[in-house]
Design a protein around this motif. Structure first.
Motif, PDB file in Angstrom:
ATOM      1  N   HIS A  43       0.801  -1.227   0.000  1.00 53.23           N
ATOM      2  CA  HIS A  43       0.000   0.000   0.000  1.00 53.23           C
ATOM      3  C   HIS A  43       0.834   1.277   0.000  1.00 53.23           C
ATOM      4  CE1 HIS A  43      -2.763  -3.096   1.527  1.00 53.23           C
ATOM      5  NE2 HIS A  43      -3.744  -2.332   1.100  1.00 53.23           N
ATOM      6  N   PHE A  44       2.119   1.161   0.376  1.00 55.33           N
ATOM      7  CA  PHE A  44       2.940   2.367   0.502  1.00 55.33           C
ATOM      8  C   PHE A  44       4.298   2.156  -0.160  1.00 55.33           C
ATOM      9  CE2 PHE A  44       0.272   1.900   4.286  1.00 55.33           C
ATOM     10  CZ  PHE A  44      -0.461   3.091   4.250  1.00 55.33           C
ATOM     11  N   THR A  45       4.903   3.263  -0.551  1.00 48.86           N
ATOM     12  CA  THR A  45       6.258   3.236  -1.094  1.00 48.86           C
ATOM     13  C   THR A  45       7.241   3.394   0.057  1.00 48.86           C
ATOM     14  OG1 THR A  45       5.509   4.274  -3.152  1.00 48.86           O
ATOM     15  CG2 THR A  45       7.879   4.332  -2.689  1.00 48.86           C
ATOM     16  N   GLN A  88      -0.723   5.562  12.419  1.00 47.64           N
ATOM     17  CA  GLN A  88      -1.515   6.614  11.792  1.00 47.64           C
ATOM     18  C   GLN A  88      -0.745   7.935  11.682  1.00 47.64           C
ATOM     19  OE1 GLN A  88      -5.022   6.270  14.303  1.00 47.64           O
ATOM     20  NE2 GLN A  88      -6.150   5.208  12.676  1.00 47.64           N
ATOM     21  N   GLU A  89       0.288   8.100  12.525  1.00 50.09           N
ATOM     22  CA  GLU A  89       1.156   9.264  12.381  1.00 50.09           C
ATOM     23  C   GLU A  89       2.013   9.158  11.127  1.00 50.09           C
ATOM     24  OE1 GLU A  89       3.529   9.517  15.858  1.00 50.09           O
ATOM     25  OE2 GLU A  89       1.942  10.347  17.129  1.00 50.09           O
ATOM     26  N   HIS A  90       2.296   7.930  10.719  1.00 51.23           N
ATOM     27  CA  HIS A  90       3.193   7.694   9.596  1.00 51.23           C
ATOM     28  C   HIS A  90       2.480   7.318   8.301  1.00 51.23           C
ATOM     29  CE1 HIS A  90       5.751   7.358  13.146  1.00 51.23           C
ATOM     30  NE2 HIS A  90       6.797   7.518  12.371  1.00 51.23           N
ATOM     31  N   PHE A  91       1.284   6.791   8.437  1.00 47.30           N
ATOM     32  CA  PHE A  91       0.568   6.316   7.261  1.00 47.30           C
ATOM     33  C   PHE A  91      -0.876   6.820   7.259  1.00 47.30           C
ATOM     34  CE2 PHE A  91       3.628   3.001   8.430  1.00 47.30           C
ATOM     35  CZ  PHE A  91       4.358   2.882   7.248  1.00 47.30           C
ATOM     36  N   GLU A  92      -1.405   6.960   6.084  1.00 44.38           N
ATOM     37  CA  GLU A  92      -2.830   7.244   5.924  1.00 44.38           C
ATOM     38  C   GLU A  92      -3.531   5.896   5.727  1.00 44.38           C
ATOM     39  OE1 GLU A  92      -5.883   9.493   2.837  1.00 44.38           O
ATOM     40  OE2 GLU A  92      -3.729   9.954   2.801  1.00 44.38           O
ATOM     41  N   ILE A  93      -4.248   5.441   6.748  1.00 42.08           N
ATOM     42  CA  ILE A  93      -4.897   4.124   6.694  1.00 42.08           C
ATOM     43  C   ILE A  93      -6.013   4.169   5.654  1.00 42.08           C
ATOM     44  CG2 ILE A  93      -6.092   2.348   8.013  1.00 42.08           C
ATOM     45  CD1 ILE A  93      -3.218   2.873   8.920  1.00 42.08           C
ATOM     46  N   PRO A  94      -5.924   3.359   4.592  1.00 41.96           N
ATOM     47  CA  PRO A  94      -6.888   3.473   3.486  1.00 41.96           C
ATOM     48  C   PRO A  94      -8.276   2.928   3.781  1.00 41.96           C
ATOM     49  CG  PRO A  94      -5.346   1.673   3.081  1.00 41.96           C
ATOM     50  CD  PRO A  94      -4.861   2.379   4.309  1.00 41.96           C
ATOM     51  N   ILE A 105      -3.623  -4.989   9.606  1.00 39.50           N
ATOM     52  CA  ILE A 105      -2.485  -4.462  10.356  1.00 39.50           C
ATOM     53  C   ILE A 105      -2.546  -4.942  11.810  1.00 39.50           C
ATOM     54  CG2 ILE A 105      -1.582  -2.341  11.403  1.00 39.50           C
ATOM     55  CD1 ILE A 105      -0.554  -2.643   8.659  1.00 39.50           C
ATOM     56  N   THR A 106      -3.745  -4.916  12.376  1.00 34.99           N
ATOM     57  CA  THR A 106      -3.927  -5.346  13.763  1.00 34.99           C
ATOM     58  C   THR A 106      -3.488  -6.791  13.953  1.00 34.99           C
ATOM     59  OG1 THR A 106      -5.774  -3.817  14.089  1.00 34.99           O
ATOM     60  CG2 THR A 106      -5.616  -5.674  15.604  1.00 34.99           C
ATOM     61  N   GLU A 107      -3.888  -7.651  13.034  1.00 36.55           N
ATOM     62  CA  GLU A 107      -3.500  -9.056  13.133  1.00 36.55           C
ATOM     63  C   GLU A 107      -1.988  -9.215  13.038  1.00 36.55           C
ATOM     64  OE1 GLU A 107      -4.290 -13.371  10.934  1.00 36.55           O
ATOM     65  OE2 GLU A 107      -5.270 -11.551  10.196  1.00 36.55           O
ATOM     66  N   LYS A 108      -1.369  -8.459  12.119  1.00 35.19           N
ATOM     67  CA  LYS A 108       0.091  -8.544  11.972  1.00 35.19           C
ATOM     68  C   LYS A 108       0.800  -8.059  13.235  1.00 35.19           C
ATOM     69  CE  LYS A 108      -0.178  -9.931   7.688  1.00 35.19           C
ATOM     70  NZ  LYS A 108       0.003 -11.373   7.380  1.00 35.19           N
ATOM     71  N   LYS A 151     -20.462   3.150  15.215  1.00 33.80           N
ATOM     72  CA  LYS A 151     -20.369   4.605  15.415  1.00 33.80           C
ATOM     73  C   LYS A 151     -18.934   5.100  15.343  1.00 33.80           C
ATOM     74  CE  LYS A 151     -24.565   5.124  18.196  1.00 33.80           C
ATOM     75  NZ  LYS A 151     -25.124   5.626  19.471  1.00 33.80           N
ATOM     76  N   CYS A 152     -18.047   4.209  14.926  1.00 32.93           N
ATOM     77  CA  CYS A 152     -16.643   4.609  14.912  1.00 32.93           C
ATOM     78  C   CYS A 152     -16.001   4.252  13.576  1.00 32.93           C
ATOM     79  CB  CYS A 152     -15.902   3.939  16.065  1.00 32.93           C
ATOM     80  SG  CYS A 152     -14.237   4.614  16.373  1.00 32.93           S
ATOM     81  N   CYS A 153     -15.105   3.266  13.550  1.00 30.95           N
ATOM     82  CA  CYS A 153     -14.269   3.019  12.376  1.00 30.95           C
ATOM     83  C   CYS A 153     -14.983   2.343  11.227  1.00 30.95           C
ATOM     84  CB  CYS A 153     -13.044   2.183  12.773  1.00 30.95           C
ATOM     85  SG  CYS A 153     -11.894   3.093  13.848  1.00 30.95           S
ATOM     86  N   ILE A 154     -16.219   1.833  11.439  1.00 34.35           N
ATOM     87  CA  ILE A 154     -16.956   1.240  10.304  1.00 34.35           C
ATOM     88  C   ILE A 154     -17.179   2.273   9.226  1.00 34.35           C
ATOM     89  CG2 ILE A 154     -19.298   1.699  11.113  1.00 34.35           C
ATOM     90  CD1 ILE A 154     -20.053  -1.094  10.110  1.00 34.35           C
ATOM     91  N   LYS A 155     -17.181   3.546   9.640  1.00 33.17           N
ATOM     92  CA  LYS A 155     -17.415   4.636   8.691  1.00 33.17           C
ATOM     93  C   LYS A 155     -16.260   4.770   7.704  1.00 33.17           C
ATOM     94  CE  LYS A 155     -20.102   7.205  12.117  1.00 33.17           C
ATOM     95  NZ  LYS A 155     -20.194   8.448  12.916  1.00 33.17           N
TER      96      LYS A 155
END
Length: 409
Positions: free
Chosen positions: A282-284, A315-321, A329-332, A404-408
């Protein structure tokens, strides 16, 4: 997308850069100082202030001369310094010894700042072993005639044997502290005897480690032992280790410790490689980016960062798509946590202790990505991970329901 290497503001980065450049500028001025050869101690000492002379005196352990004025202090230092040099050269390791020997051999060893670490030269200069300067239009290192004479008189097979011994001590200590974080003097010497199969003279051993602490800046002497430079609070770490009296320090092989003791070593586990592979989809990422991420994640696991703190870092380093990506990511991260050798576990991996003590453990919680330990092995239950329902608590740690949170996202 590009990996953003820092979460700091532009103003903070500018301040850090400005301070760094000022420090480098001060050190570079020393490299650009034009000199003529031969050089003597009087030449070097005359260039510094009385305050700096006092620092030299204290650094070399020269006593009962602080009341002298600058001129008389220089005379006294010139008399006493050669004797302290004999004491300092037996603290060197192979790298520092080889550098000093090159300076002796060439009188002026031509090298530039790109080929040598300035803090190492600075410490050798603090010991008055070598000095940076410019000779015949080229930067490099030189030695005063008095120090050159003392080094040449002490050099030989016996010193080389001592230097090799120091190098083994230092490298093994770096490796042990990489995995254990902190060791008190008792355990450090006990382990050193085990890995070298020799008695360890305490004064010579500590002299070599104190030299390495300032030369390499990888370990830090603390009240009753040494800590890895990444450790934030060795007192708390020591208390955590002591609570596990029934747990021995993980029995690394000597080869493993010598590898971990190398400068800039970072253990890259298969789980970390999988994590990096996911990010690269996802990132370079440059090689330097990957090294930074692996280093940071390893430190955060060892400092027991909470799930929220780990996600904040990413999230400071990446824009979570997407939220799906966040779940991956959580599982990893859970896998990394369970497979990382931890300081509080004396170098063991949580999953190693989990398998060993499985019969004696209480059932693990079903909450996903729970890093709060229910047993001393601090294992995270990957098998309990499941897809989050709309009305369940969001795994990001906000305390809100998923819908009401990250599902959005």
């Amino acid at each position: 997308m590009r990996y953003q290497k820092s979460g700091k503001t532009d103003e903070e980065l500018e301040e850090i850069l400005e301070a760094f450049l000022m420090e480098q500028e001060g050190m570079m001025k020393k490299w650009l100082k034009k000199v003529s050869l031969p050089r003597y101690l009087t030449d070097e000492l005359s260039l510094v202030t009385k305050t700096d002379l006092d620092k030299i005196r204290k650094n070399l352990g020269i006593k009962n001369v602080s009341q002298l004025n600058k001129k008389d202090l220089i005379v006294e230092l010139v008399k006493q310094i050669p004797a302290t040099i004999s004491e300092n050269i037996v603290k060197l390791d192979v790298e520092a010894y080889s550098l000093v020997k090159k300076v002796v051999k060439h009188s002026f060893y031509h090298t530039d700042t790109e080929n040598i670490e300035l803090q190492k030269v600075q410490y050798l200069q603090d010991l008055l072993l070598v000095f940076p300067g410019e000779y015949q239009g080229k930067p490099g290192l030189y030695m005063t005639e008095e120090i050159k004479k003392v080094f040449s008189e002490n050099d030989g097979p016996e010193l080389e044997t001592i230097v090799r011994r120091n190098t083994e001590w230092i490298t093994l200590t770096h490796g042990m502290l990489y995995y254990y974080g902190f060791l008190d003097i008792h355990n450090l010497m006990k382990l050193m005897k085990k890995y070298t199969d020799k008695d360890v003279p305490v004064n010579e051993f500590l002299d070599a480690l104190l030299f390495a602490a300032k030369y390499y800046e990888q370990i830090i002497p603390v009240l009753n032992g040494f800590e890895d430079y990444r450790v934030e609070n060795s007192t708390l770490l020591a208390e955590e280790q002591q609570r596990r009296n029934d747990l021995s320090f993980y029995p690394f092989t000597k080869k493993q410790l010598l590898e971990a003791g190398q400068q800039d070593f970072v253990e890259t586990t298969p789980e970390i490689k999988q994590f990096i592979k996911l990010l690269q989809q996802h990132f370079t990422l440059t090689k330097a980016d990957i090294e930074d991420i692996v280093f940071d994640i390893t430190v955060k696991v060892n400092t027991e960062a909470s799930p929220t703190e780990m996600m904040d870092y990413l999230q400071e380093h990446f824009e979570i798509p997407s939220f799906k990506f966040m779940e991956q990511i959580t599982e990893k991260l859970m896998n990394i946590h369970n497979s990382t050798r931890m300081w509080v576990l004396k170098g063991h991996k949580p999953k190693e202790l989990f398998h060993e003590e499985k019969k004696h453990l209480q059932p693990l919680p079903t909450a996903p990505f729970s890093m709060k330990p229910t047993t001393n092995n601090k294992v995270v239950d990957i098998n309990s991970y499941k897809k989050t329902g709309r009305n369940e608590l969001c795994p990001c740690g906000s305390g809100k329901k998923f819908k009401k949170c990250c599902i959005k996202s």
